[in-house]
Design a protein around this motif. Sequence first.
Motif, mmCIF file in Angstrom:
data_model
loop_
_atom_site.group_PDB
_atom_site.id
_atom_site.type_symbol
_atom_site.label_atom_id
_atom_site.label_comp_id
_atom_site.label_asym_id
_atom_site.label_seq_id
_atom_site.Cartn_x
_atom_site.Cartn_y
_atom_site.Cartn_z
ATOM 1 N N TYR A 98 0.848 -1.193 0.000
ATOM 2 C CA TYR A 98 0.000 0.000 0.000
ATOM 3 C C TYR A 98 0.884 1.243 0.000
ATOM 4 O O TYR A 98 1.853 1.332 0.765
ATOM 5 C CB TYR A 98 -0.889 -0.016 1.240
ATOM 6 C CG TYR A 98 -1.924 1.075 1.300
ATOM 7 C CD1 TYR A 98 -3.147 0.937 0.661
ATOM 8 C CD2 TYR A 98 -1.683 2.248 2.016
ATOM 9 C CE1 TYR A 98 -4.112 1.939 0.719
ATOM 10 C CE2 TYR A 98 -2.637 3.252 2.084
ATOM 11 C CZ TYR A 98 -3.849 3.093 1.443
ATOM 12 O OH TYR A 98 -4.788 4.087 1.495
ATOM 13 N N LEU A 99 0.543 2.171 -0.853
ATOM 14 C CA LEU A 99 1.281 3.424 -0.965
ATOM 15 C C LEU A 99 0.320 4.583 -0.793
ATOM 16 O O LEU A 99 -0.704 4.655 -1.478
ATOM 17 C CB LEU A 99 1.954 3.509 -2.343
ATOM 18 C CG LEU A 99 2.565 4.855 -2.753
ATOM 19 C CD1 LEU A 99 3.725 5.225 -1.848
ATOM 20 C CD2 LEU A 99 3.020 4.794 -4.212
ATOM 21 N N SER A 107 2.828 10.745 4.383
ATOM 22 C CA SER A 107 2.897 9.626 3.436
ATOM 23 C C SER A 107 3.369 8.382 4.173
ATOM 24 O O SER A 107 4.068 8.470 5.191
ATOM 25 C CB SER A 107 3.877 9.959 2.302
ATOM 26 O OG SER A 107 3.503 11.135 1.624
ATOM 27 N N PHE A 108 3.002 7.211 3.653
ATOM 28 C CA PHE A 108 3.554 5.979 4.225
ATOM 29 C C PHE A 108 3.490 4.840 3.222
ATOM 30 O O PHE A 108 2.736 4.867 2.246
ATOM 31 C CB PHE A 108 2.856 5.606 5.539
ATOM 32 C CG PHE A 108 1.458 5.052 5.405
ATOM 33 C CD1 PHE A 108 1.240 3.695 5.217
ATOM 34 C CD2 PHE A 108 0.353 5.884 5.513
ATOM 35 C CE1 PHE A 108 -0.036 3.176 5.115
ATOM 36 C CE2 PHE A 108 -0.936 5.382 5.410
ATOM 37 C CZ PHE A 108 -1.126 4.026 5.217
ATOM 38 N N LEU A 109 4.330 3.841 3.491
ATOM 39 C CA LEU A 109 4.352 2.589 2.753
ATOM 40 C C LEU A 109 3.786 1.529 3.671
ATOM 41 O O LEU A 109 4.223 1.401 4.821
ATOM 42 C CB LEU A 109 5.790 2.241 2.352
ATOM 43 C CG LEU A 109 6.570 3.343 1.626
ATOM 44 C CD1 LEU A 109 8.040 2.938 1.469
ATOM 45 C CD2 LEU A 109 5.958 3.644 0.271
ATOM 46 N N GLY A 110 2.800 0.790 3.192
ATOM 47 C CA GLY A 110 2.119 -0.159 4.058
ATOM 48 C C GLY A 110 2.050 -1.550 3.479
ATOM 49 O O GLY A 110 2.285 -1.775 2.288
ATOM 50 N N TRP A 178 -3.863 -7.125 10.756
ATOM 51 C CA TRP A 178 -2.418 -7.169 10.976
ATOM 52 C C TRP A 178 -1.758 -6.394 9.842
ATOM 53 O O TRP A 178 -1.790 -6.838 8.690
ATOM 54 C CB TRP A 178 -1.908 -8.619 10.959
ATOM 55 C CG TRP A 178 -2.494 -9.502 12.009
ATOM 56 C CD1 TRP A 178 -1.930 -9.870 13.198
ATOM 57 C CD2 TRP A 178 -3.765 -10.188 11.978
ATOM 58 N NE1 TRP A 178 -2.760 -10.703 13.898
ATOM 59 C CE2 TRP A 178 -3.895 -10.917 13.177
ATOM 60 C CE3 TRP A 178 -4.800 -10.222 11.041
ATOM 61 C CZ2 TRP A 178 -5.009 -11.689 13.460
ATOM 62 C CZ3 TRP A 178 -5.925 -10.982 11.326
ATOM 63 C CH2 TRP A 178 -6.018 -11.713 12.525
ATOM 64 N N TYR A 179 -1.195 -5.237 10.150
ATOM 65 C CA TYR A 179 -0.630 -4.443 9.066
ATOM 66 C C TYR A 179 0.633 -3.710 9.507
ATOM 67 O O TYR A 179 0.956 -3.637 10.706
ATOM 68 C CB TYR A 179 -1.660 -3.451 8.520
ATOM 69 C CG TYR A 179 -2.205 -2.446 9.523
ATOM 70 C CD1 TYR A 179 -1.442 -1.365 9.964
ATOM 71 C CD2 TYR A 179 -3.509 -2.564 10.004
ATOM 72 C CE1 TYR A 179 -1.944 -0.441 10.867
ATOM 73 C CE2 TYR A 179 -4.018 -1.638 10.905
ATOM 74 C CZ TYR A 179 -3.239 -0.578 11.324
ATOM 75 O OH TYR A 179 -3.739 0.330 12.212
ATOM 76 N N LEU A 180 1.328 -3.167 8.519
ATOM 77 C CA LEU A 180 2.565 -2.421 8.728
ATOM 78 C C LEU A 180 2.432 -1.046 8.092
ATOM 79 O O LEU A 180 1.817 -0.910 7.029
ATOM 80 C CB LEU A 180 3.750 -3.152 8.075
ATOM 81 C CG LEU A 180 3.895 -4.645 8.370
ATOM 82 C CD1 LEU A 180 5.036 -5.226 7.549
ATOM 83 C CD2 LEU A 180 4.136 -4.881 9.858
ATOM 84 N N GLU A 181 3.009 -0.044 8.737
ATOM 85 C CA GLU A 181 3.062 1.306 8.168
ATOM 86 C C GLU A 181 4.473 1.864 8.366
ATOM 87 O O GLU A 181 4.956 1.938 9.499
ATOM 88 C CB GLU A 181 2.045 2.238 8.835
ATOM 89 C CG GLU A 181 0.599 1.919 8.517
ATOM 90 C CD GLU A 181 -0.363 2.962 9.082
ATOM 91 O OE1 GLU A 181 0.123 3.934 9.719
ATOM 92 O OE2 GLU A 181 -1.577 2.800 8.909
#
Length: 225
Positions: A98-99, A107-110, A178-181
């Motif tokens: 995810y962008l 902004s983040f990359l996920g 469950w995710y990352l940022e």
Amino acid sequence: MNKILTYLTELEQNNNRDWFHAHKPEYQGACRAFEELLQVLMLELKKFDDCIPVVEPKELTFKLMRDTRFSHDKSPYNPAFRAHIAPRGKLPVPVGYYLMIKPGGRSFLGGGLFADMFKDATAMVREYIAAHGDEWQEIITAPAFTDRFTVGGTALKNVPRGYDAAHPQAAYLKNKSWYLEFPVSDEQCLAADFIPFAASVFEAMQPFNAFLNRALEGFEMPTRS
């Protein structure tokens, strides 16, 4: 990227339909720039994740328009360009990359499963973590992971019924998502090496995504009635 951030900054300062329609050429130019970025990034992701298809970038993007029906904030637009690059395009399952580009250091990359409304998906991931706790632990404690990420997600207060509260991964069995940022500054967005930088961050997410997608194998997105 400069064209993208400039447009989004101006949209945030003039978040109304009259301004949006009066500056349609700028919007179209920023969209083209974002889609060109996605095209190159997609090819970079395929180098380490062969589940990523090559599709038209516009199939991966989300609209700027907001649903304001149940919100106190009636601003019609979300001043951010967003995309999900995943095996089935922008659908949340299977999970992918995810962008979000949003001015002001937002902004983040996920990666991972952001959606928590699919009970079957949540159940499948919980079962898989419970059965493959050692593998999960190895992924989330690898130096390439811990240097960049912390697992996020909505969670219950207690371990759900049917699971051992003493399980080594009990903290993650509480989760419904469950995710990352990975946060990205405006300066990083504007850097000449943004795409290889973003690809390197996404590559560090790949084992996490792959684990979740093995857990979610066979899941079907609900169909609209």
